[in-house]
Design an enzyme around this catalytic site. Structure first.
Site, PDB file in Angstrom:
ATOM      1  CB  SER A  31      -5.174  28.762 -24.830  1.00 61.33           C
ATOM      2  OG  SER A  31      -3.677  28.874 -24.727  1.00 61.33           O
ATOM      3  CG  HIS A  62      -1.319  30.258 -20.208  1.00 58.31           C
ATOM      4  ND1 HIS A  62      -1.452  29.045 -19.828  1.00 58.31           N
ATOM      5  CD2 HIS A  62      -1.516  30.348 -21.616  1.00 58.31           C
ATOM      6  CE1 HIS A  62      -1.445  28.240 -20.959  1.00 58.31           C
ATOM      7  NE2 HIS A  62      -1.691  29.191 -22.112  1.00 58.31           N
ATOM      8  CG  HIS A  84       3.294  26.313 -23.241  1.00 58.10           C
ATOM      9  ND1 HIS A  84       2.823  27.321 -22.510  1.00 58.10           N
ATOM     10  CD2 HIS A  84       2.093  25.573 -23.511  1.00 58.10           C
ATOM     11  CE1 HIS A  84       1.545  27.379 -22.718  1.00 58.10           C
ATOM     12  NE2 HIS A  84       0.920  26.414 -23.169  1.00 58.10           N
ATOM     13  CE1 TYR A  86       5.232  28.498 -26.206  1.00 56.98           C
ATOM     14  CE2 TYR A  86       3.877  26.440 -26.442  1.00 56.98           C
ATOM     15  CZ  TYR A  86       3.962  27.977 -26.090  1.00 56.98           C
ATOM     16  OH  TYR A  86       2.915  28.620 -25.707  1.00 56.98           O
ATOM     17  CD  GLU A  87       6.366  29.393 -21.951  1.00 58.21           C
ATOM     18  OE1 GLU A  87       6.807  30.472 -21.111  1.00 58.21           O
ATOM     19  OE2 GLU A  87       5.282  28.686 -21.666  1.00 58.21           O
ATOM     20  CB  ALA A 114      -6.070  25.748 -27.030  1.00 64.81           C
ATOM     21  CG  MET A 209       2.233  23.797 -29.637  1.00 64.76           C
ATOM     22  SD  MET A 209       2.718  25.473 -30.098  1.00 64.76           S
ATOM     23  CE  MET A 209       1.980  25.280 -31.567  1.00 64.76           C
ATOM     24  CB  SER A 210       0.395  22.117 -23.177  1.00 65.79           C
ATOM     25  OG  SER A 210      -1.125  21.824 -23.633  1.00 65.79           O
ATOM     26  CG  ASN A 233      -6.559  25.548 -34.961  1.00 67.61           C
ATOM     27  OD1 ASN A 233      -6.361  25.730 -33.604  1.00 67.61           O
ATOM     28  ND2 ASN A 233      -5.732  24.887 -35.495  1.00 67.61           N
ATOM     29  CG  HIS A 245      -1.045  32.792 -29.025  1.00 69.51           C
ATOM     30  ND1 HIS A 245      -1.486  31.694 -28.531  1.00 69.51           N
ATOM     31  CD2 HIS A 245      -1.149  33.499 -27.850  1.00 69.51           C
ATOM     32  CE1 HIS A 245      -1.631  31.334 -27.047  1.00 69.51           C
ATOM     33  NE2 HIS A 245      -1.412  32.565 -26.688  1.00 69.51           N
TER      34      HIS A 245
HETATM   35  N1  HPA Z   1      -1.250  23.103 -33.488  1.00 68.66           N
HETATM   36  C1  HPA Z   1      -0.556  23.164 -32.353  1.00 68.66           C
HETATM   37  N2  HPA Z   1      -0.939  23.673 -31.216  1.00 68.66           N
HETATM   38  C2  HPA Z   1      -2.126  24.103 -31.337  1.00 68.66           C
HETATM   39  C3  HPA Z   1      -3.024  24.360 -32.508  1.00 68.66           C
HETATM   40  C4  HPA Z   1      -2.705  23.833 -33.645  1.00 68.66           C
HETATM   41  O1  HPA Z   1      -3.148  23.653 -34.878  1.00 68.66           O
HETATM   42  N3  HPA Z   1      -4.131  24.817 -32.198  1.00 68.66           N
HETATM   43  C5  HPA Z   1      -4.087  25.261 -30.935  1.00 68.66           C
HETATM   44  N4  HPA Z   1      -2.995  24.671 -30.460  1.00 68.66           N
END
Ligand code: HPA
Length: 271
Positions: A31, A62, A84, A86-87, A114, A209-210, A233, A245
């Site tokens: 991302s 993506h 990912h 998580y999918e 990201a 998460m990746s 963030n 997201h």
């Molecule tokens: N946590 C997990 N994955 C993320 C975050 C987060 O704060 N920001 C972007 N991807």
């Protein structure tokens, strides 16, 4: 069809459609990093759906395409989009795609993502070079792998020589590039503030998460890895902003140009 057949067919398709290309660096775009594609010279685009070893990508932001071309003069194969864990819970979702790069003879892989920051000094829009990671879900993409090569040495998973090349390139363009440890969280839910306090105690600088399963796949396949996080963030509990997201994508968009320019300077320094 076996995974090996899928990789063979994917390799053949890529060689046939882009016969003039000899990629030396594979790049997985997370991302916020998708703008890299527009900076490629002489691009040849192949949809993942034409490459049986490549994943289905379902996440907004993506693209689901492989683009071969040149970035800052370096021959690259850019994966616009990842699947990912998580999918569907599979940590080996990117195995076929990354092994296809290895089968094409690509020696170096750059992973981008990201991430949330655990350090208020490394705020939204910062860029971080991974020095190491924490595989907190303790998932592996190597289940079922035969032989002793599955016992992959994960010291220097993020190659020290590539890291210093990247830091040198960033310095050369006056761009701040932070360094830190990336904690992999399976997701897709964001973390609780208590989990973030735990991650800080464990030595994490960023959370996402990746990337980690891909690093393991690439090291197992003998590729050298460099990885970069775009901080979208501050992690949960570190500020008042709600996490979503959409927020990740908006922050990624804002920092995208700088990230792309950095990558354009780093990648040629890796070859
Ligand atoms: N946590 C997990 N994955 C993320 C975050 C987060 O704060 N920001 C972007 N991807």
């Amino acid at each position: 069809m076996s995974v090996a057949d899928d990789i063979q067919r994917s390799t053949t398709t890529i060689r046939t459609r882009a016969p003039q290309r000899t990629p030396r660096v594979g790049i997985v775009l997370g991302s916020g990093w998708q703008g890299v594609v527009a900076h490629l010279d002489e691009p040849t685009t192949i949809a993942y759906r034409d490459l049986p070893a490549f994943p289905e990508v379902g996440v907004a932001g993506h693209a689901g395409q492989l683009v071969l071309g040149r970035l800052g003069g370096a021959e690259v194969a850019v994966l616009g989009g990842r699947e990912h864990a998580y999918e569907d819970g599979r940590a080996d979702a990117m195995k076929g795609a990354l092994r296809t790069l290895a089968a094409l003879g690509v020696p170096t892989l750059v992973l981008t993502n990201a991430a949330g920051s655990l350090n208020a000094q490394m705020g939204t829009g910062s860029l971080m070079l991974l020095t190491d990671h924490l595989n907190l879900p303790q998932r592996t993409p190597l289940h079922g792998e035969p032989g002793s090569t599955r016992f992959v040495d994960m010291r220097d998973a993020y190659d020290p020589a590539l890291r210093s090349a990247a830091l040198g390139a960033a310095r050369g363009m006056g761009q701040t590039l932070h360094e830190g440890v990336y904690a992999w969280q399976l997701g897709p839910q964001f973390e609780t503030p208590a989990e973030i306090r735990m991650l800080r105690l464990l030595g994490a600088d960023a959370v996402g998460m990746s990337t980690v399963p891909e690093t393991i796949i690439a090291r197992h396949a003998g590729m050298k890895v460099l990885a970069l996080s775009m901080i979208t963030n501050l992690a949960a509990g570190l500020d008042a902003e709600p996490l979503s997201h959409a927020q990740t994508l908006a922050a990624a968009q804002a920092a995208g140009d700088r990230a792309v320019r950095l990558l354009e300077a780093i990648v040629p320094a890796l070859t």
